[in-house]
Each structure stands twice: as structure tokens, then as C-alpha cells.
Design a protein around this motif. Structure first.
Motif, PDB file in Angstrom:
ATOM      1  N   TYR A  11      -4.683 -21.002  94.162  1.00  0.00           N
ATOM      2  CA  TYR A  11      -4.338 -21.733  92.933  1.00  0.00           C
ATOM      3  C   TYR A  11      -4.693 -20.940  91.680  1.00  0.00           C
ATOM      4  CZ  TYR A  11      -2.929 -26.215  94.960  1.00  0.00           C
ATOM      5  OH  TYR A  11      -2.244 -27.210  95.612  1.00  0.00           O
ATOM      6  N   ARG A  15       1.076 -17.600  89.969  1.00  0.00           N
ATOM      7  CA  ARG A  15       1.713 -17.923  88.690  1.00  0.00           C
ATOM      8  C   ARG A  15       2.996 -18.703  88.991  1.00  0.00           C
ATOM      9  NH1 ARG A  15      -1.275 -18.681  85.217  1.00  0.00           N
ATOM     10  NH2 ARG A  15       0.445 -18.577  83.716  1.00  0.00           N
ATOM     11  N   LEU A  16       3.031 -19.938  88.526  1.00  0.00           N
ATOM     12  CA  LEU A  16       4.139 -20.846  88.831  1.00  0.00           C
ATOM     13  C   LEU A  16       5.493 -20.244  88.457  1.00  0.00           C
ATOM     14  CD1 LEU A  16       4.960 -23.770  89.697  1.00  0.00           C
ATOM     15  CD2 LEU A  16       4.780 -24.395  87.301  1.00  0.00           C
ATOM     16  N   PRO A  51       4.270 -22.642  81.990  1.00  0.00           N
ATOM     17  CA  PRO A  51       3.266 -21.661  82.410  1.00  0.00           C
ATOM     18  C   PRO A  51       1.860 -22.047  81.968  1.00  0.00           C
ATOM     19  CG  PRO A  51       5.128 -20.582  81.334  1.00  0.00           C
ATOM     20  CD  PRO A  51       5.250 -22.052  81.083  1.00  0.00           C
ATOM     21  N   GLN A  54       0.969 -24.953  84.190  1.00  0.00           N
ATOM     22  CA  GLN A  54       1.225 -24.591  85.590  1.00  0.00           C
ATOM     23  C   GLN A  54       1.804 -25.758  86.395  1.00  0.00           C
ATOM     24  OE1 GLN A  54       0.758 -21.338  87.501  1.00  0.00           O
ATOM     25  NE2 GLN A  54       1.382 -21.024  85.375  1.00  0.00           N
ATOM     26  N   ASN A  66       3.039 -29.075  91.082  1.00  0.00           N
ATOM     27  CA  ASN A  66       2.483 -27.746  90.860  1.00  0.00           C
ATOM     28  C   ASN A  66       3.211 -26.735  91.750  1.00  0.00           C
ATOM     29  OD1 ASN A  66       1.493 -28.440  93.345  1.00  0.00           O
ATOM     30  ND2 ASN A  66      -0.649 -28.473  92.739  1.00  0.00           N
ATOM     31  N   VAL A  67       2.644 -25.551  91.888  1.00  0.00           N
ATOM     32  CA  VAL A  67       3.306 -24.483  92.626  1.00  0.00           C
ATOM     33  C   VAL A  67       3.470 -24.836  94.111  1.00  0.00           C
ATOM     34  CG1 VAL A  67       1.151 -23.188  93.049  1.00  0.00           C
ATOM     35  CG2 VAL A  67       3.350 -21.981  92.993  1.00  0.00           C
ATOM     36  N   SER A 556      -4.684 -27.305  86.224  1.00  0.00           N
ATOM     37  CA  SER A 556      -4.287 -26.696  87.508  1.00  0.00           C
ATOM     38  C   SER A 556      -5.362 -26.886  88.573  1.00  0.00           C
ATOM     39  CB  SER A 556      -3.964 -25.215  87.325  1.00  0.00           C
ATOM     40  OG  SER A 556      -5.059 -24.529  86.773  1.00  0.00           O
TER      41      SER A 556
END
Length: 659
Positions: A11, A15-16, A51, A54, A66-67, A556
């Protein structure tokens, strides 16, 4: 199980915008990025990536997170698979404990099918490189095609032995279940109805060289197998059957290897076969994919559309199948994309041309011979029509039909002008034909709408108008403020209820400097207000605890400890305002005030509005209690009057006029 330290590192490192950029073409939009939704069919961007926060939000489908949530939604990864994917992308070593047999059994069906497919890819590759027959037959074939060792390994090419059940028995011996071997189509089971125990098992891809088909993230979805003998009864190419993980109409061969190059070059070369893709890659042109022998579908086009608006279709020199391929071009036009066409010299295809020419020669040929689709189609059909006026008229109508599919009105007009020049027909006639096609389409659409309306009329009276849930919206706003500005220190004008010399209640302002989360917590605690929505209540309690305990609080890291349902909810709350960025108000000379400049006012107004709402609800409850005339209601009426007075004061503070 993956260790907590690995998850935290993933995490912190991921970088998303980089991860999503591998799947969706993103463009800068202020401090954010925007792009076309990867979950719905759309032509205007409604997908936002932040960004700073995130997190991402897709306003067309309502999804967000999130990512990890993106990979779970887009690639259908499980949570551990998403973490491992990110760890691999960012070169993070994964620490995990060995899974027990029980945990393996709990793996869901899709994951089991992916595991079987990944094992098959490795098995076929090992046979190719390590067995004598694999090297003598499979490897020799790939070498004859001109593929280097590096290319063969990059595309994980393999070979399935000429044995009835060689692969199947190996998979079963390694603990893979027959159920999943059959569901992925790797094994065919021929049932013996008289004695089920005598059912026979066959390898689907017996005696074929193997081409694994990957998803955009690199997961093995299925296989293409080419037979090497001249058996006229057997299909030259055989694909995996449809399954829960493989839908051939939604897959493009080579997209995993091509996605970054497509986005970088802002163009995608579309070919027909596996070897076309591989040969182009080996020559140094990587922005190329294939439709894997199937007719091009809207889903495949949308896959490319996420990465670029430009497609160049590459056709073999054999003109026989060109006309049939034109349907695919019309489908591309319907998606609002720009299409070019390039044909190779007679007797050549993308595979042979890339093999027999160096990189500069291939690039030069593609640049010089890629024609706009209208020029290509007009020239092709004009040659067929020759001097026959009837065929010539049909040709013009065919071209205008293609132009009619273009959503952009300006592009349509330019193409009509170009078509008029090529076909020596007046623009007026072509515009008239275009209008007729448009009228027919509108009439057809209107007819369809009327049919749907009839069905709707039956139930429309039953549809109730949904009322706005004021408390829900206010509680949601509180969560949003805590997430965005919880740690900010602000000067607040607090209101203290006092009695003046005349004995009237007044709200006297008092200034204090305090963090936003402390202000909200104390105000709600003083009024004994508890959030009524269970989701919001859970998020609120976690948020207050973390804001209080962690000096280095970030959204995040907060999201990393939530389950995916809560992650989606939090992302939706935080990105709600971002959808207005999509409208680009500044271009219309409208400049909304930034919330960051009025944080204290926003907090105070939200809390005051919630207080007013709850007071109003309490007054309504008390009024119902006074309906019983037989009881003494003096105390209740006095309480109502006090609430009424307080409500008036609070609304005055909010600059609201009460009737």
C-alpha cells in the motif's frame, strides 16, 4: 496468508495512477486524472483517479475504491491475488505462511480455474523445453517460424504431447481436480452411461503447439492450440471453450504485452493471428493485438478504446476476405474510434512481412500504406464496381452507411466531403442519403422506445418517487469532512446557549482553535447524537479512533485496514465532488468556491443543520403526544416551545428564514 508487513509495504509503494494506467488511458485533469470507464460502454470520461487521495471513482457504474479494489473489480482478483500482483509489479518480496489443505479447498471456483490454467501453461512450456518430443516437434516448429528463444519464453509458448491423457494424468497427480480440468476445457470427459467409473478422459489439445491467452493483467484465461499434422478431420486451430474465466468475445490475444505500448504510441495495430502478434513483437513493434480468429466484437474494441482512440487494421495481401472484414471496421466506427487500414503485398501477411523485413522497413511500410478507412473502402469497392452504374450506386450507399455509424457530426461531414471527391458524386446527394439513413435509424429507435414504453406503462403507476433522506446525507457529509479535513486545525465560532437579562435564551458566540475531528466529536457527544446509518457509524468510530491515535494519519493507510465494502463506500464519499470536475465549469466561466477555503464554515453548518433536523423530528414526535386531549400536556407543550425557540436561533445562525 500474506503477512501484514507485506500488505503495508504494498500500500505504501503502489501508485494508483500507475497501476490503473496499465489498463485505462488516463489524462490529467487538475490534480486528478480522468478516463473512459473500464466497466461500462461510454464515450465521455466519467472515471476519476485521485493521486493525492489514492482512490478512484467510476461515476457511470458507481464503483470505486483503492488500488486493490480496482484490481479486484477489473481483473476479478481475490484480495491476496491483488496484493501479489502489486508486489510483483513493484518488486516487493511477499512474506506468507503456507496455506493449509482446508484453505486450499476454500478457494473459490474462479480461482481454482485460474490455478489449473496457470499449471497448464507451465506444464506445456516445460514439455516444450525439457522433453525430447517437445524439443523435436514443438520447439522445432516455433524455430521454423523464426521465433527466438527469448520470444518463445516471453509468450510462454508450449507443446502438448501426442498422448490421449498425458496432461490430464500429470495434473491429477499434482492435486488438481478433474472438475476444474473439465470446466476450463483442458480435459474432455466422455461419459460411459452404463458405468460412470469407466468414463474416459482426453487432452483437448493433444499433439498441438500451445499459445496461452492472457488477460490484460497477465492471468491465463485459456489456450489456442495449432495442430502440426495434415489431418483434414482436425481443425487447424483449436481454442479453449467458453468458461467462467474465458470469454473469447471479450479477449484480445497479446493485450497483456501490448497495453503499455498502445497507450504510449496512441495507436493499436489489429491483426488476425497469434503468430502475427508474436512476429511483430519480435521485430520491435509491440502495440499489436489479435482477435484470435474470431470476428471482431464491440467488447474487444472497447478493450482497445480504454488505451487509445486509434486503431490500424492490418489485412493480408489476399483480397478475397477483405470485404467480409469490413464489418469489423463499421463496429470500430460505431465506438467513436479513428480507423486506418493497411494491406500487405500479395502473398504476404503481417507475420511473413515482419519476419522478412527489418524494423525500419516495417515501420516505413506501415506509415506509408496506412489509409484512412474511407479511402480504403472507397477504392476497394470502386474497383469491384468498375463501370457498372448499379454497382457504383450500391458502393456509394455502402460507404455512406459506414459514415452514418460515426457518432461525431463534424467527422461525418468531413468524410462525406472526402467520399464525394473519391466517388465523383455531389456532396448534396451524399448528405441527402445520410439524412435518410439517419431518419430510418431514428424511426427504428422511436419504434423500439414506444414498445418499451408500453411495457413501462403497465408498472409506472406503481413506482414511487424516492424522497431525499436528509439525515443520511448529513451523516455522509460528516464522514466526508472527517476524511478530507479531519487533521486540519481551524478557528471555529462556537455557539453557547445562555440566558440574557430579560430571561430569554440567546446563542452567544465563542471562538476556539481546534482540530476538525475534535470539533465534530465534541459537538456530537454534547448533543448525544449517534449516527443512525450502520455503515457510517462504523466508519465514524474507526475514523475518530485513528485520527486521535495516529499523528501521521493518511486516507490510504486508513483504507488498507478496511474491508472492501467499506473501502468502496469511503471512496464514493471522498470522490463525490470530483464528478463536477468532469463538467469543466471553468471553460464556462463558472468558478465554484474551493471547499478548502471555508472548512470551518462547512463543519459548523453541517453540524447545525443536523441539530435543526433532529430538533424538528423531536418536535414532531412531541406534537403527536399532545393529540391525546384527556392527558395534561402542559409539560410537553413547554418542551415544544423551548425546542421551537432553539430551532429559531439555530436557523437564524444559518441565515435561514422560517415560515
Amino acid at each position: 496468508m500474506i503477512s501484514k508487513s507485506t500488505i503495508d509495504q504494498v500500500y505504501e509503494t503502489a501508485r494508483l495512477e500507475e497501476v490503473i494506467g496499465d489498463f485505462v488511458q488516463l489524462k490529467k485533469s487538475g490534480s486528478n486524472f480522468k478516463g473512459l470507464s473500464p466497466f461500462t460502454d461510454e464515450r465521455s470520461p466519467s472515471f476519476m483517479v485521485s493521486p493525492v487521495k489514492q482512490i478512484w471513482k467510476d461515476f457511470s457504474s458507481g464503483k470505486g475504491g483503492n488500488v486493490v479494489a480496482f484490481l479486484m473489480e477489473h481483473e476479478h482478483f481475490t484480495y491476496p491475488e491483488a496484493i501479489k500482483y502489486l508486489a510483483k509489479k513493484y518488486n516487493i518480496e511477499v512474506e506468507e505462511t503456507e496455506r493449509t489443505d482446508e484453505q486450499k479447498q476454500e478457494a473459490n471456483e474462479r480461482e481454482s480455474m485460474y490455478l489449473v490454467s496457470e499449471y497448464a501453461q507451465q506444464y506445456f512450456s516445460d514439455i516444450l523445453w525439457e522433453s525430447e518430443l517437445g524439443k523435436a516437434i514443438g520447439l522445432s516448429y516455433f524455430k521454423e517460424r523464426g521465433f527466438t528463444d527469448e520470444t518463445i519464453k516471453k509468450f510462454h509458448l508450449g507443446y502438448c504431447l501426442d498422448q490421449w491423457d498425458g496432461f490430464t494424468m500429470a495434473a491429477l497427480e499434482n492435486g488438481y481436480q478433474l472438475n476444474y480440468l473439465e470446466k476450463t476445457g483442458l480435459t474432455i470427459i466422455k461419459e460411459d452411461t452404463s458405468n460412470p467409473n469407466n468414463s474416459k478422459k482426453f487432452d483437448r489439445f493433444k499433439a498441438r503447439v500451445m499459445f496461452p491467452i492472457h488477460s490484460m493483467s497477465g492471468r491465463v484465461l485459456g489456450f489456442g492450440g495449432r495442430i502440426l499434422t495434415n489431418d483434414k478431420k482436425a481443425a487447424k486451430y483449436l481454442n479453449s471453450p467458453e468458461s467462467d474465466i474465458y470469454h473469447k468475445s471479450k479477449v484480445l490475444y497479446g493485450i497483456y504485452y501490448a497495453k503499455q505500448s498502445i497507450a504510449k504510441e496512441d495507436n493499436c495495430y489489429l491483426v488476425e493471428g497469434y503468430t502475427d502478434v508474436i512476429q511483430f513483437h519480435q521485430r520491435g513493434i509491440e502495440n499489436v493485438v489479435a482477435s484470435s480468429g474470431t470476428a471482431l466484437t464491440p467488447e474487444q474494441i472497447r478493450l482497445i478504446n480504454r488505451l487509445t482512440k486509434n486503431i490500424t487494421v492490418l489485412f493480408d495481401g489476399d483480397a478475397a476476405g477483405l470485404r467480409a472484414s469490413l464489418r469489423g471496421i463499421d463496429l470500430i466506427l460505431e465506438q467513436g474510434m479513428n480507423v486506418k487500414v493497411c494491406t500487405f503485398p500479395e502473398g504476404e501477411d503481417p507475420d511473413s512481412f515482419a519476419k522478412n523485413n527489418d524494423l525500419e522497413e516495417v515501420q516505413e511500410y506501415l506509415n506509408s500504406n496506412s489509409k484512412d478507412f474511407i479511402q480504403f473502402k472507397a477504392n476497394l469497392l470502386a474497383e469491384e464496381a468498375a463501370d457498372d452504374p448499379i454497382k457504383r450506386a450500391d458502393t456509394v450507399r455502402d460507404i455512406v452507411n459506414s459514415i452514418a455509424k460515426i457518432p461525431d457530426a463534424i467527422k461525418r461531414e468531413i468524410y462525406i466531403q472526402e467520399c464525394a471527391n473519391i466517388m465523383k458524386v455531389s456532396e448534396g446527394v451524399l448528405f441527402s442519403t445520410l439524412a435518410q439513413i439517419g431518419k430510418k435509424d431514428i424511426a427504428d429507435a422511436s419504434k423500439k422506445v414506444k414498445q418499451e414504453q408500453k411495457a413501462f406503462d403497465v408498472v409506472k403507476n406503481e413506482v414511487a418517487v424516492e424522497k431525499v433522506d436528509v439525515q443520511y446525507e448529513l451523516e455522509r457529509k460528516i464522514i466526508e469532512i472527517l476524511l478530507l479535513y479531519g487533521k486540519e486545525e481551524q478557528e471555529f465560532e462556537d455557539l453557547v446557549l445562555k440566558e440574557n437579562e430579560e430571561g430569554d435564551l440567546i446563542l452567544e458566540p465563542e471562538s476556539l482553535e481546534i482540530k476538525v475531528y475534535e470539533k465534530i466529536f465534541l459537538d456530537l457527544q454534547d448533543d448525544e447524537i449517534e449516527l443512525t446509518n450502520e455503515k457510517f457509524r462504523n466508519i465514524y468510530l474507526k475514523l475518530i479512533a485513528e485520527l486521535n491515535e495516529k499523528e501521521d494519519f493518511t486516507v490510504s493507510t486508513f483504507l488498507a485496514d478496511l474491508d472492501q465494502e467499506m473501502v468502496s463506500e469511503v471512496s464514493s464519499i471522498m470522490m463525490e465532488e470530483e464528478k463536477y470536475v468532469l463538467h469543466d465549469w471553468a471553460r464556462k466561466d463558472i468558478y465554484p468556491k474551493e471547499k478548502e477555503t471555508v472548512i470551518s464554515q462547512l463543519v459548523s453548518e453541517t453540524i447545525l443543520t443536523l441539530r435543526c433536523y433532529l430538533i424538528k423530528k423531536r418536535m414532531q414526535t412531541l406534537q403527536k403526544d399532545t393529540e391525546d386531549k384527556s392527558e395534561d400536556n402542559r409539560e410537553t407543550l413547554e418542551e415544544i416551545m423551548n425546542y421551537l425557540q432553539l430551532n429559531t436561533l439555530l436557523n437564524r445562525k444559518l441565515n435561514r428564514v422560517l415560515s
